[in-house]
Design a protein around this motif. Structure first.
Motif, PDB file in Angstrom:
ATOM      1  N   ALA A  27       0.832  -1.205   0.000  1.00  0.00           N
ATOM      2  CA  ALA A  27       0.000   0.000   0.000  1.00  0.00           C
ATOM      3  C   ALA A  27       0.864   1.251   0.000  1.00  0.00           C
ATOM      4  O   ALA A  27       0.562   2.241  -0.685  1.00  0.00           O
ATOM      5  CB  ALA A  27      -0.928  -0.008   1.212  1.00  0.00           C
ATOM      6  N   LEU A  28       1.970   1.231   0.757  1.00  0.00           N
ATOM      7  CA  LEU A  28       2.879   2.378   0.800  1.00  0.00           C
ATOM      8  C   LEU A  28       3.455   2.665  -0.576  1.00  0.00           C
ATOM      9  O   LEU A  28       3.477   3.819  -1.026  1.00  0.00           O
ATOM     10  CB  LEU A  28       4.005   2.096   1.792  1.00  0.00           C
ATOM     11  N   MET A  29       3.922   1.624  -1.258  1.00  0.00           N
ATOM     12  CA  MET A  29       4.502   1.835  -2.589  1.00  0.00           C
ATOM     13  C   MET A  29       3.460   2.352  -3.574  1.00  0.00           C
ATOM     14  O   MET A  29       3.764   3.201  -4.422  1.00  0.00           O
ATOM     15  CB  MET A  29       5.143   0.536  -3.091  1.00  0.00           C
ATOM     16  N   TRP A  30       2.232   1.857  -3.462  1.00  0.00           N
ATOM     17  CA  TRP A  30       1.180   2.359  -4.343  1.00  0.00           C
ATOM     18  C   TRP A  30       0.909   3.844  -4.072  1.00  0.00           C
ATOM     19  O   TRP A  30       0.755   4.646  -5.003  1.00  0.00           O
ATOM     20  CB  TRP A  30      -0.103   1.542  -4.163  1.00  0.00           C
ATOM     21  N   GLN A  31       0.882   4.213  -2.815  1.00  0.00           N
ATOM     22  CA  GLN A  31       0.642   5.610  -2.458  1.00  0.00           C
ATOM     23  C   GLN A  31       1.751   6.516  -2.980  1.00  0.00           C
ATOM     24  O   GLN A  31       1.490   7.567  -3.578  1.00  0.00           O
ATOM     25  CB  GLN A  31       0.545   5.755  -0.939  1.00  0.00           C
ATOM     26  N   LEU A  32       2.995   6.105  -2.759  1.00  0.00           N
ATOM     27  CA  LEU A  32       4.122   6.964  -3.119  1.00  0.00           C
ATOM     28  C   LEU A  32       4.351   7.045  -4.627  1.00  0.00           C
ATOM     29  O   LEU A  32       4.701   8.095  -5.148  1.00  0.00           O
ATOM     30  CB  LEU A  32       5.397   6.459  -2.451  1.00  0.00           C
ATOM     31  N   HIS A  33       4.173   5.935  -5.314  1.00  0.00           N
ATOM     32  CA  HIS A  33       4.476   5.916  -6.742  1.00  0.00           C
ATOM     33  C   HIS A  33       3.280   6.306  -7.604  1.00  0.00           C
ATOM     34  O   HIS A  33       3.389   7.192  -8.455  1.00  0.00           O
ATOM     35  CB  HIS A  33       4.959   4.513  -7.152  1.00  0.00           C
ATOM     36  N   VAL A  34       2.162   5.667  -7.385  1.00  0.00           N
ATOM     37  CA  VAL A  34       1.014   5.820  -8.279  1.00  0.00           C
ATOM     38  C   VAL A  34       0.054   6.919  -7.819  1.00  0.00           C
ATOM     39  O   VAL A  34      -0.305   7.819  -8.587  1.00  0.00           O
ATOM     40  CB  VAL A  34       0.261   4.478  -8.417  1.00  0.00           C
ATOM     41  N   GLN A  35      -0.353   6.855  -6.565  1.00  0.00           N
ATOM     42  CA  GLN A  35      -1.306   7.850  -6.086  1.00  0.00           C
ATOM     43  C   GLN A  35      -0.712   9.248  -6.092  1.00  0.00           C
ATOM     44  O   GLN A  35      -1.361  10.208  -6.522  1.00  0.00           O
ATOM     45  CB  GLN A  35      -1.762   7.494  -4.672  1.00  0.00           C
ATOM     46  N   ALA A  36       0.540   9.386  -5.645  1.00  0.00           N
ATOM     47  CA  ALA A  36       1.176  10.710  -5.628  1.00  0.00           C
ATOM     48  C   ALA A  36       1.276  11.276  -7.038  1.00  0.00           C
ATOM     49  O   ALA A  36       0.980  12.452  -7.275  1.00  0.00           O
ATOM     50  CB  ALA A  36       2.557  10.622  -4.990  1.00  0.00           C
ATOM     51  N   ALA A  37       1.700  10.443  -8.001  1.00  0.00           N
ATOM     52  CA  ALA A  37       1.785  10.906  -9.388  1.00  0.00           C
ATOM     53  C   ALA A  37       0.430  11.341  -9.898  1.00  0.00           C
ATOM     54  O   ALA A  37       0.295  12.371 -10.587  1.00  0.00           O
ATOM     55  CB  ALA A  37       2.351   9.793 -10.275  1.00  0.00           C
ATOM     56  N   SER A  38      -0.610  10.589  -9.554  1.00  0.00           N
ATOM     57  CA  SER A  38      -1.955  10.899 -10.032  1.00  0.00           C
ATOM     58  C   SER A  38      -2.492  12.201  -9.446  1.00  0.00           C
ATOM     59  O   SER A  38      -3.045  13.043 -10.161  1.00  0.00           O
ATOM     60  CB  SER A  38      -2.902   9.744  -9.685  1.00  0.00           C
ATOM     61  N   VAL A  39      -2.333  12.368  -8.135  1.00  0.00           N
ATOM     62  CA  VAL A  39      -2.843  13.576  -7.478  1.00  0.00           C
ATOM     63  C   VAL A  39      -2.144  14.817  -8.014  1.00  0.00           C
ATOM     64  O   VAL A  39      -2.778  15.831  -8.338  1.00  0.00           O
ATOM     65  CB  VAL A  39      -2.664  13.477  -5.951  1.00  0.00           C
ATOM     66  N   LEU A  40      -0.821  14.741  -8.133  1.00  0.00           N
ATOM     67  CA  LEU A  40      -0.064  15.911  -8.574  1.00  0.00           C
ATOM     68  C   LEU A  40      -0.312  16.229 -10.047  1.00  0.00           C
ATOM     69  O   LEU A  40      -0.506  17.381 -10.427  1.00  0.00           O
ATOM     70  CB  LEU A  40       1.420  15.692  -8.300  1.00  0.00           C
ATOM     71  N   ALA A  41      -0.316  15.202 -10.886  1.00  0.00           N
ATOM     72  CA  ALA A  41      -0.574  15.436 -12.309  1.00  0.00           C
ATOM     73  C   ALA A  41      -1.978  15.977 -12.530  1.00  0.00           C
ATOM     74  O   ALA A  41      -2.203  16.799 -13.431  1.00  0.00           O
ATOM     75  CB  ALA A  41      -0.379  14.139 -13.095  1.00  0.00           C
ATOM     76  N   ASN A  42      -2.920  15.543 -11.713  1.00  0.00           N
ATOM     77  CA  ASN A  42      -4.301  15.996 -11.856  1.00  0.00           C
ATOM     78  C   ASN A  42      -4.437  17.497 -11.653  1.00  0.00           C
ATOM     79  O   ASN A  42      -5.324  18.142 -12.224  1.00  0.00           O
ATOM     80  CB  ASN A  42      -5.191  15.254 -10.859  1.00  0.00           C
ATOM     81  N   VAL A  43      -3.547  18.062 -10.855  1.00  0.00           N
ATOM     82  CA  VAL A  43      -3.550  19.513 -10.637  1.00  0.00           C
ATOM     83  C   VAL A  43      -2.632  20.223 -11.624  1.00  0.00           C
ATOM     84  O   VAL A  43      -2.983  21.278 -12.169  1.00  0.00           O
ATOM     85  CB  VAL A  43      -3.126  19.846  -9.188  1.00  0.00           C
ATOM     86  N   LEU A  44      -1.450  19.652 -11.872  1.00  0.00           N
ATOM     87  CA  LEU A  44      -0.440  20.349 -12.666  1.00  0.00           C
ATOM     88  C   LEU A  44      -0.670  20.313 -14.170  1.00  0.00           C
ATOM     89  O   LEU A  44      -0.465  21.301 -14.868  1.00  0.00           O
ATOM     90  CB  LEU A  44       0.937  19.747 -12.374  1.00  0.00           C
ATOM     91  N   VAL A  45      -1.066  19.168 -14.687  1.00  0.00           N
ATOM     92  CA  VAL A  45      -1.131  19.015 -16.145  1.00  0.00           C
ATOM     93  C   VAL A  45      -2.211  19.873 -16.810  1.00  0.00           C
ATOM     94  O   VAL A  45      -1.965  20.435 -17.882  1.00  0.00           O
ATOM     95  CB  VAL A  45      -1.276  17.529 -16.527  1.00  0.00           C
ATOM     96  N   PRO A  46      -3.403  20.032 -16.225  1.00  0.00           N
ATOM     97  CA  PRO A  46      -4.373  20.912 -16.880  1.00  0.00           C
ATOM     98  C   PRO A  46      -3.849  22.332 -17.104  1.00  0.00           C
ATOM     99  O   PRO A  46      -4.171  22.958 -18.113  1.00  0.00           O
ATOM    100  CB  PRO A  46      -5.560  20.890 -15.918  1.00  0.00           C
ATOM    101  N   GLY A  47      -3.025  22.828 -16.184  1.00  0.00           N
ATOM    102  CA  GLY A  47      -2.430  24.150 -16.387  1.00  0.00           C
ATOM    103  C   GLY A  47      -1.485  24.163 -17.571  1.00  0.00           C
ATOM    104  O   GLY A  47      -1.405  25.146 -18.318  1.00  0.00           O
ATOM    105  N   MET A  48      -0.746  23.072 -17.757  1.00  0.00           N
ATOM    106  CA  MET A  48       0.137  22.958 -18.917  1.00  0.00           C
ATOM    107  C   MET A  48      -0.678  22.949 -20.206  1.00  0.00           C
ATOM    108  O   MET A  48      -0.300  23.575 -21.203  1.00  0.00           O
ATOM    109  CB  MET A  48       0.975  21.676 -18.812  1.00  0.00           C
ATOM    110  N   VAL A  49      -1.786  22.234 -20.181  1.00  0.00           N
ATOM    111  CA  VAL A  49      -2.665  22.183 -21.354  1.00  0.00           C
ATOM    112  C   VAL A  49      -3.180  23.581 -21.685  1.00  0.00           C
ATOM    113  O   VAL A  49      -3.205  23.997 -22.852  1.00  0.00           O
ATOM    114  CB  VAL A  49      -3.835  21.212 -21.101  1.00  0.00           C
TER     115      VAL A  49
END
Length: 285
Positions: A147-169
């Motif tokens: 669960a820790l690895m999923w949170q750090l690798h996948v969930q963190a990437a998803s949460v951050l990209a969900n906020v950051l990438v739309p601004g790039m678009v």
């Protein structure tokens, strides 16, 4: 393996917004192992605005796990190349540079990550290098470690990209690089780790398909065993890194150079790719 860090799964993240309404800011977070922090704090230079065509010296990169290992090498290389860097990590900052801003945030905390991301502006690049490695064969797998690895690798990437990438678009320009691993193809005793790294490839390819028409590229860099503090982790005493055919571990600076290329104009046509930096480990022998 890349030096990485994570985010804590929290009660629900806010509903995802469409690419036409993205925020203009960004933030990523990184820490080592299972370090935890509850609040997000920032220090350093103030935010500045800049258009997509701004000179490289004005571009803003967010790098998770910037206090050590691969993340630190990436941040160091970008600073030397004229970028401003926001380093997201639970660990204390180890970089001292006028262009570097240290932001403390727990990558397992969804709300803290999203809040911090919204406070940053004009992010041209997001590099997720934070994470952790836990091993365990069938019969010995630890659900909490998985669960820790999923949170750090996948969930963190998803949460951050969900906020950051739309601004790039919105700005019609942006670069995202996720740190994967050669292990994503499968390795005995590392199934949980491999699953999280394989998930990053799936995320990158899916996101790349969504944003390719808008000047945003999303790629994965997957190194073989890398010379970082993680390779000397006591938790890995029974599972030492395996040398690739070149006879040595991959150097963090080599990964940083690959990331720098992917953030450059020369890599504008590369998106949705998993780039193997493996020292020959992927060759048929």
């Amino acid at each position: 393996m890349p030096s990485e860090s994570g985010s804590q799964a929290a009660k629900g993240s806010s509903a995802g917004s469409g690419l036409t309404t993205g925020t203009g800011g960004g933030m990523a977070a990184g820490s080592r192992s299972d370090d935890a922090g509850t609040a997000a704090t920032a220090s350093g230079w103030a935010s500045s605005s800049g258009a997509a065509e701004a000179p490289k010296a004005a571009r803003h990169a967010v790098v998770t796990g910037s206090s050590s290992g691969i993340g630190k090498a990436i941040a160091t290389g970008l600073l030397a190349d004229g970028w401003r860097v926001s380093g997201l990590d639970v660990a204390p900052p180890t970089l001292d540079h006028a262009g570097f801003r240290s932001i403390t945030v727990d990558l397992r905390d969804v709300e803290a990550m999203a809040t911090t991301a919204r406070e940053l502006r004009d992010v041209a690049a997001f590099v997720h290098a934070a994470g952790v490695l836990r091993v365990g064969a069938l019969g010995q797998m630890d659900a909490a470690a998985g669960a820790l690895m999923w949170q750090l690798h996948v969930q963190a990437a998803s949460v951050l990209a969900n906020v950051l990438v739309p601004g790039m678009v919105d700005r019609r320009h942006g670069r995202v690089v996720l740190l994967g691993s050669r292990v994503a193809q499968g390795m005995a005793g590392r199934s949980q780790y491999a699953a999280t790294k394989a998930a990053l490839i799936a995320l990158a390819r899916s996101w790349a398909a969504e944003v390719a028409p808008y000047g945003v590229t999303i790629n994965v860099v997957s190194p073989a065993a890398t010379q970082t503090a993680m390779s000397n982790d006591p938790a890995r005493a029974a599972d030492a890194p395996r040398l690739p055919p070149i006879g040595r571990l991959i150097r963090p600076e080599e990964i940083a150079a690959t990331v720098a290329f992917l953030l450059s104009p020369a890599a504008e046509a590369m998106t949705g790719q998993d780039i193997q930096l493996c020292g020959g480990a992927s060759l048929v022998r």
